[in-house]
Design an enzyme around this catalytic site. Structure first.
Site, PDB file in Angstrom:
ATOM      1  N   GLY A 238       0.772  -1.240   0.000  1.00  0.00           N
ATOM      2  CA  GLY A 238       0.000   0.000   0.000  1.00  0.00           C
ATOM      3  C   GLY A 238       0.798   1.280   0.000  1.00  0.00           C
ATOM      4  N   GLU A 286       4.385  -6.426   1.576  1.00  0.00           N
ATOM      5  CA  GLU A 286       3.784  -6.837   0.298  1.00  0.00           C
ATOM      6  C   GLU A 286       3.618  -5.655  -0.647  1.00  0.00           C
ATOM      7  OE1 GLU A 286       0.045  -8.328   1.689  1.00  0.00           O
ATOM      8  OE2 GLU A 286       0.946  -9.988   2.805  1.00  0.00           O
ATOM      9  N   PRO A 287       4.698  -4.966  -0.989  1.00  0.00           N
ATOM     10  CA  PRO A 287       4.559  -3.812  -1.876  1.00  0.00           C
ATOM     11  C   PRO A 287       4.372  -4.241  -3.325  1.00  0.00           C
ATOM     12  CG  PRO A 287       6.866  -4.214  -1.464  1.00  0.00           C
ATOM     13  CD  PRO A 287       6.110  -5.259  -0.676  1.00  0.00           C
ATOM     14  N   ARG A 289       2.812  -1.509  -6.084  1.00  0.00           N
ATOM     15  CA  ARG A 289       2.967  -0.233  -6.759  1.00  0.00           C
ATOM     16  C   ARG A 289       4.328   0.408  -6.505  1.00  0.00           C
ATOM     17  NH1 ARG A 289      -1.571   2.762  -7.766  1.00  0.00           N
ATOM     18  NH2 ARG A 289      -2.611   1.544  -6.153  1.00  0.00           N
ATOM     19  N   ARG A 325      -6.583   2.666 -15.160  1.00  0.00           N
ATOM     20  CA  ARG A 325      -6.581   3.420 -13.898  1.00  0.00           C
ATOM     21  C   ARG A 325      -7.337   4.765 -13.965  1.00  0.00           C
ATOM     22  NH1 ARG A 325      -2.757   5.230 -11.526  1.00  0.00           N
ATOM     23  NH2 ARG A 325      -3.420   4.727  -9.424  1.00  0.00           N
ATOM     24  N   TYR A 329     -10.240   4.643 -11.315  1.00  0.00           N
ATOM     25  CA  TYR A 329      -9.955   5.348 -10.052  1.00  0.00           C
ATOM     26  C   TYR A 329      -9.839   6.853 -10.243  1.00  0.00           C
ATOM     27  CZ  TYR A 329      -7.934   0.644  -9.185  1.00  0.00           C
ATOM     28  OH  TYR A 329      -7.695  -0.690  -9.101  1.00  0.00           O
ATOM     29  N   CYS A 356     -14.898   2.593 -27.251  1.00  0.00           N
ATOM     30  CA  CYS A 356     -16.223   3.211 -27.317  1.00  0.00           C
ATOM     31  C   CYS A 356     -16.831   3.346 -25.920  1.00  0.00           C
ATOM     32  CB  CYS A 356     -17.121   2.390 -28.229  1.00  0.00           C
ATOM     33  SG  CYS A 356     -16.390   2.224 -29.848  1.00  0.00           S
ATOM     34  N   GLU A 357     -16.252   4.199 -25.118  1.00  0.00           N
ATOM     35  CA  GLU A 357     -16.709   4.510 -23.768  1.00  0.00           C
ATOM     36  C   GLU A 357     -16.263   5.940 -23.477  1.00  0.00           C
ATOM     37  OE1 GLU A 357     -18.064   2.468 -21.331  1.00  0.00           O
ATOM     38  OE2 GLU A 357     -17.856   0.520 -22.333  1.00  0.00           O
TER      39      GLU A 357
HETATM   40  C1  LIG Z   1      -3.038  -5.249  -3.613  1.00  0.00           C
HETATM   41  C2  LIG Z   1      -2.392  -5.820  -2.415  1.00  0.00           C
HETATM   42  C3  LIG Z   1      -1.069  -5.507  -2.110  1.00  0.00           C
HETATM   43  C4  LIG Z   1      -0.245  -4.536  -2.919  1.00  0.00           C
HETATM   44  O1  LIG Z   1      -0.700  -3.233  -2.811  1.00  0.00           O
HETATM   45  P1  LIG Z   1       0.199  -2.007  -3.367  1.00  0.00           P
HETATM   46  O2  LIG Z   1      -0.637  -0.824  -3.082  1.00  0.00           O
HETATM   47  O3  LIG Z   1       0.392  -2.234  -4.811  1.00  0.00           O
HETATM   48  O4  LIG Z   1       1.467  -2.025  -2.607  1.00  0.00           O
HETATM   49  C5  LIG Z   1      -0.501  -6.128  -1.021  1.00  0.00           C
HETATM   50  N1  LIG Z   1      -1.199  -7.003  -0.246  1.00  0.00           N
HETATM   51  C6  LIG Z   1      -2.480  -7.315  -0.508  1.00  0.00           C
HETATM   52  C7  LIG Z   1      -3.186  -8.288   0.354  1.00  0.00           C
HETATM   53  C8  LIG Z   1      -3.128  -6.731  -1.586  1.00  0.00           C
HETATM   54  O5  LIG Z   1      -4.402  -7.027  -1.836  1.00  0.00           O
END
Ligand SMILES: *Cc1c(COP(=O)(O)O)cnc(C)c1O
Length: 432
Positions: A238, A286-287, A289, A325, A329, A356-357
């Site tokens: 995140g 868990e990165p 992005r 995106r 978003y 076509c949107e």
């Molecule tokens: C999507 C997700 C991530 C990665 O999120 P980023 O914003 O890309 O870092 C990590 N863990 C879980 C469980 C996710 O669903």
């Protein structure tokens, strides 16, 4: 975007000329910088070096085999959300025992596949999922390694579609019910309690939501270690990135750039590391992005300039099926010319695709250097949730993907052909 720079007015990725790549491979075209991916990974790893840690790249952000291979070589683990992603990770040279398996709807087939492969942990999101995993593991005479995803109920302060840590989201078990959940799981013969997990959302640009969530979790995490001997705590992904002025702001040194209002990587680490060291646990990250977002661009060609009554539309050959995106978003991507034109004036335009949107746009009322038919543009910061979210909508073939490595450009995904487009489809022999 520090590996994307202009040299004599031409945009390069590392030492590779992007206009030349577009000529060779056609447009739209995804281009990734291996230098950027590796430097982001190492930079994060270094900032967290006081911890016993593992960085599990969130495969859903960019699942290209070339990208996964690069990260596997760096020693990254992987956070997967489907059997398909596990298949990709193993094909790319990743190790199953570094994989965490997230997601609210794991099927029996996926559980069998991941158990047989020997993944590090299943991140469990509900009681029926735990029951199913227990049954599947017993049938295979295995013990399934489990971390329970706990929802700390904090505001992630991001777009509502990517906020996941509030109690109204579908994700995780509420903290108030988590103790009982672990007690129940600990009695299951097919379950081995390995850790605990949280993930509060995506594109979070301030450290506060992370530190709040961790602070809320700490007493519980400590109790889990004492009572059930868990070995790891995953704090999810995140970490947000800079999407604006990604080139002009000193090549998107977002870790240096407080001007953007986005925390630096070191800000993130310095706020969370001290409290995490106390846990005595292995900390998983868990990165997605953060690692790949600013490491990729989408190159597209301007086909038409359409002067409408109140607007000028720059119509490009990339569409929302290539990069969804902005449509999904309302997110911002910088758009820059691949070759700068001397003395170009600026003009307010909408940059739109062929789909076509009405949602098929990359920029609205954006001041850009005047573009002409045939010009190439680079849509920046497209390395995360770009190609990975691509679709064949409007029967558009998926673009080629290139991984640049110094002066080399590796084709890591071939552009789809029309034959690829209909592979697996059949024209039925109708009975009447
Ligand atoms: C999507 C997700 C991530 C990665 O999120 P980023 O914003 O890309 O870092 C990590 N863990 C879980 C469980 C996710 O669903």
């Amino acid at each position: 975007m520090h590996s994307f720079k202009y040299k004599s007015g031409r945009l390069k990725c590392e030492s590779v000329d992007l206009a030349a790549l577009a000529e060779e491979h056609g447009t739209p075209l995804y281009v990734y910088s291996s230098e950027t991916i590796i430097s982001h990974y190492r930079r994060l790893d270094k900032a967290l070096s006081d911890l016993d840690r593992r960085i599990c790249f969130a495969v859903k952000a960019n699942s290209n085999l070339g990208v996964l291979h690069l990260l596997a070589r760096e020693g990254a683990g992987f956070d997967i959300v489907s059997g398909g992603e596990l298949y990709r990770v193993l094909k790319a040279g990743g190790k199953a025992n570094t994989c965490t398996f997230a997601g609210v709807c794991k099927t029996e087939e996926e559980m069998v596949q991941a158990l047989n492969a020997g993944i590090y942990s299943f991140n469990i999101e509900s009681e029926p999922e735990l029951d199913r995993l227990n049954a599947v593991a017993r049938r295979l005479k295995l013990k399934a390694p489990v971390a329970v995803r706990v929802n700390p109920d904090v505001e992630a302060d991001t777009h509502k579609y990517i906020s996941t840590g509030k109690s109204e989201n579908k994700f995780g078990i509420p903290l108030s019910r988590a103790e009982e959940f672990y007690a129940r799981a600990s009695k299951m013969p097919g379950i081995h309690l390995r850790g605990v997990q949280m993930h509060i959302g995506s594109q979070i640009t301030k450290p506060t939501p992370f530190s709040k969530a961790i602070r809320k979790m700490l007493p519980f995490v400590t109790a889990l270690r004492r009572d059930f001997g868990i070995e790891s705590f995953s704090v999810g992904g995140g970490i947000g990135i800079v999407y604006e002025q990604a080139i002009e702001s000193g090549a998107a040194n977002w870790w240096k750039s407080s001007h953007s209002g986005c925390m630096t990587l070191e800000d993130y680490a310095s706020v969370i590391v001290p409290s995490l060291t106390q846990t005595g646990l292995k900390i998983l990250f868990e990165p997605g992005r953060l690692i790949v977002g600013n490491a990729g661009v989408l190159i597209s060609r301007v086909h038409y300039i359409k002067e409408a009554e109140s607007k000028t539309f720059v119509i490009v050959d990339a569409g929302m099926n290539d990069l969804i995106r902005p449509a999904l978003y309302e997110s911002h991507h910088d758009i820059v010319p691949v070759i700068k034109r001397n003395g170009a004036k600026f003009q307010k335009v909408d940059v739109v695709g062929p789909v076509c949107e009405s949602g098929d746009f990359f920029a609205q009322n954006r001041l850009l250097p005047t573009l002409r038919q045939g010009d190439l543009v680079a849509i920046l910061s497209a390395g995360a949730y770009g190609a990975a979210m691509g679709s064949n909508y409007n029967s558009r073939t998926l673009p080629a993907e290139i991984l640049v490595d110094g002066q080399h450009a590796h084709l890591v995904r071939k552009r789809q052909s029309f034959a690829d487009l209909i592979r697996g489809e059949y024209v039925p022999k109708l009975k009447k």
